[in-house]
Design an enzyme around this catalytic site. Sequence first.
Site, PDB file in Angstrom:
ATOM      1  N   LYS A  86       0.925  24.674 -20.591  1.00 28.82           N
ATOM      2  CA  LYS A  86       1.269  25.715 -19.627  1.00 28.82           C
ATOM      3  C   LYS A  86       1.469  25.023 -18.296  1.00 28.82           C
ATOM      4  O   LYS A  86       0.626  24.270 -17.847  1.00 28.82           O
ATOM      5  CB  LYS A  86       0.121  26.705 -19.489  1.00 28.82           C
TER       6      LYS A  86
ATOM      7  N   GLU B 201      40.930  -3.115 -49.577  1.00 34.97           N
ATOM      8  CA  GLU B 201      39.522  -3.324 -49.237  1.00 34.97           C
ATOM      9  C   GLU B 201      38.824  -2.022 -48.775  1.00 34.97           C
ATOM     10  O   GLU B 201      37.719  -1.724 -49.242  1.00 34.97           O
ATOM     11  CB  GLU B 201      39.401  -4.429 -48.177  1.00 34.97           C
TER      12      GLU B 201
ATOM     13  N   MET C 157      -6.368  25.116  -9.476  1.00 31.61           N
ATOM     14  CA  MET C 157      -5.006  25.669  -9.348  1.00 31.61           C
ATOM     15  C   MET C 157      -4.793  26.188  -7.927  1.00 31.61           C
ATOM     16  O   MET C 157      -4.281  27.287  -7.724  1.00 31.61           O
ATOM     17  CB  MET C 157      -4.779  26.783 -10.386  1.00 31.61           C
TER      18      MET C 157
ATOM     19  N   ASP D 159     -13.220  21.162 -19.094  1.00 35.07           N
ATOM     20  CA  ASP D 159     -14.112  21.883 -19.991  1.00 35.07           C
ATOM     21  C   ASP D 159     -13.393  23.156 -20.417  1.00 35.07           C
ATOM     22  O   ASP D 159     -12.827  23.857 -19.571  1.00 35.07           O
ATOM     23  CB  ASP D 159     -15.414  22.226 -19.252  1.00 35.07           C
TER      24      ASP D 159
ATOM     25  N   ASP E  16      -3.096  21.105 -24.392  1.00 32.13           N
ATOM     26  CA  ASP E  16      -2.461  21.548 -23.158  1.00 32.13           C
ATOM     27  C   ASP E  16      -1.675  20.405 -22.539  1.00 32.13           C
ATOM     28  O   ASP E  16      -1.878  19.241 -22.865  1.00 32.13           O
ATOM     29  CB  ASP E  16      -3.536  22.014 -22.170  1.00 32.13           C
TER      30      ASP E  16
HETATM   31  N1  SAH Z   1     -10.458  23.598 -17.969  1.00 36.62           N
HETATM   32  C1  SAH Z   1     -10.026  22.762 -16.880  1.00 36.62           C
HETATM   33  C2  SAH Z   1      -9.296  23.550 -15.811  1.00 36.62           C
HETATM   34  C3  SAH Z   1      -7.977  24.109 -16.270  1.00 36.62           C
HETATM   35  S1  SAH Z   1      -7.136  24.873 -14.967  1.00 36.62           S
HETATM   36  C4  SAH Z   1     -11.238  22.041 -16.311  1.00 36.62           C
HETATM   37  O1  SAH Z   1     -12.359  22.366 -16.676  1.00 36.62           O
HETATM   38  O2  SAH Z   1     -11.053  21.116 -15.507  1.00 36.62           O
HETATM   39  C5  SAH Z   1      -6.098  23.573 -14.411  1.00 36.62           C
HETATM   40  C6  SAH Z   1      -6.544  23.095 -13.052  1.00 36.62           C
HETATM   41  O3  SAH Z   1      -7.628  22.201 -13.186  1.00 36.62           O
HETATM   42  C7  SAH Z   1      -5.504  22.301 -12.286  1.00 36.62           C
HETATM   43  O4  SAH Z   1      -4.582  23.123 -11.637  1.00 36.62           O
HETATM   44  C8  SAH Z   1      -6.369  21.544 -11.314  1.00 36.62           C
HETATM   45  O5  SAH Z   1      -6.757  22.369 -10.247  1.00 36.62           O
HETATM   46  C9  SAH Z   1      -7.599  21.256 -12.138  1.00 36.62           C
HETATM   47  N2  SAH Z   1      -7.567  19.908 -12.749  1.00 36.62           N
HETATM   48  C10 SAH Z   1      -7.503  19.598 -14.050  1.00 36.62           C
HETATM   49  N3  SAH Z   1      -7.539  18.250 -14.220  1.00 36.62           N
HETATM   50  C11 SAH Z   1      -7.649  17.720 -12.983  1.00 36.62           C
HETATM   51  C12 SAH Z   1      -7.730  16.395 -12.488  1.00 36.62           C
HETATM   52  N4  SAH Z   1      -7.745  15.337 -13.315  1.00 36.62           N
HETATM   53  N5  SAH Z   1      -7.822  16.225 -11.152  1.00 36.62           N
HETATM   54  C13 SAH Z   1      -7.849  17.275 -10.311  1.00 36.62           C
HETATM   55  N6  SAH Z   1      -7.762  18.545 -10.733  1.00 36.62           N
HETATM   56  C14 SAH Z   1      -7.660  18.775 -12.048  1.00 36.62           C
END
Ligand code: SAH
Length: 464
Positions: A271, A22, A384, A304, A249
Amino acid sequence: MNHFPIFVSLAGARVLLSGGGEPALAKLRLLLKTPAAITVFATDPAPEIEGWAEAGNLALRRRAPEAADFTGVTLAYAAEEDAAQAARTAALGRAAGVLVNVVDNLDASAFITPAIVDRAPVTIAIGTEGAAPVLARALKADIESRLPAALGPLARIGKAFRALADALPHGRPRRDFWSDYYGPEGARAFAERGESGAQAALQDLLARHMDQAARPGHVAFVGAGPGDPDLLTLKARRALDTADVVIHDRLVTPTILDLARREALMINVGKEGFGPSTSQDRINALLIEHARTGAQVVRLKSGDSTVFGRLDEEIDACDAAGVAWHIVPGITAASAAVAAIGQSLTRRGRNASVRFLTGHDVAGFADHDWAALARPGEVAAIYMGKKAARFVQGRLLMHGADRATPVTVIENASRPDQRVLSSTLATLPADLTSAAMTGPALTFLGLAPRAAAQALPALHKELA
Ligand code: SAH
């Protein structure tokens, strides 16, 4: 991965199989689907084997194999039910440098036969390295039920069309053409009009994709907002709907990524604060690479893209490569965070300007105009800023800031797990440590949540 999957060509190859019961039959049923020249060694072969030998499908020797029998053999199967005999066959094969499979003996086998879903020329092999044969069978059944029965003929017809499809440029245009064919279009045409239907579908698809291939690639820098999908702009939704490639991101939430076109290629270039990341050069290269194939690329950044997003480096890369781009603005974290605490970023009589700061930059903790920030009534949104909290506190106090200045940290603004930490300049680092925040957080210097802010005068009154 102990076992490396490969597909071995058996055209013109010799396969030796020893055993007549088999286990031998099970292997032979598979092997007979290949063009291999099969020789079976069996003193007591099952009637099916005799039948195949009579029909000329294989050669039958009514004896055990000898060393000389392995000359020129590509693969050998020791399929005897007697373990000692199987071991002898395996030893002979190994000595001759032939890959030997010992049936039901993983350790003694140089290769193993996977579970196979056969829609030749499409063949799917499933292996668990002996860990879970039941799982392999369940997967096989699952895949069997999902693949259209016509996949085999479709692939055969497709293969004959390959040279014509090479008229399409390499990469995405060609990939899209084939995924449309192997998606619903080819199967539908084959179901309706058989082989000629599938061929006509290929011709139509080719004409359509040749037109599309003439369309140049493009990069849209799209702000994904702070995380709540309802805070995406309509333009962002539309860009996601039509994207070929989404390069995003880490901070972009899965719910938002789910809104991208189902066929879009999703690339995470996240990042992580101070942690591992895809290099900026690599990200720039990815944008250009995909746009050059004609792809509509969405570069999706949290909030943004014009705020702490290294946007200009990516735009410069597009410009240098002659790739067209545009920006779709998004709601930045500061806007979502200030909404969460019921405050305004600016208020008549309190602050006529607001600063957006980063806690750290490429060189480490970022330097700012601390003297200006230390003035009463100043409002700053610190991005940040968690790790830099003690540094920021030290600099501001050094420049004469009031220790009681309100500081509010909003973690995961706009998301279901949003948290608000109401603190002061004096206690910020300690409060942050005990709050143990792990999500993205925005720090407001000079703003308290509205309710707490309104309680302040009352408190003062009581104290007075
Ligand atoms: N371009 C993004 C910022 C990027 S830097 C903007 O316009 O919001 C990444 C940082 O954004 C994080 O370390 C934190 O400080 C902030 N961040 C992004 N999303 C967030 C959220 N939902 N609540 C609080 N802080 C936030």
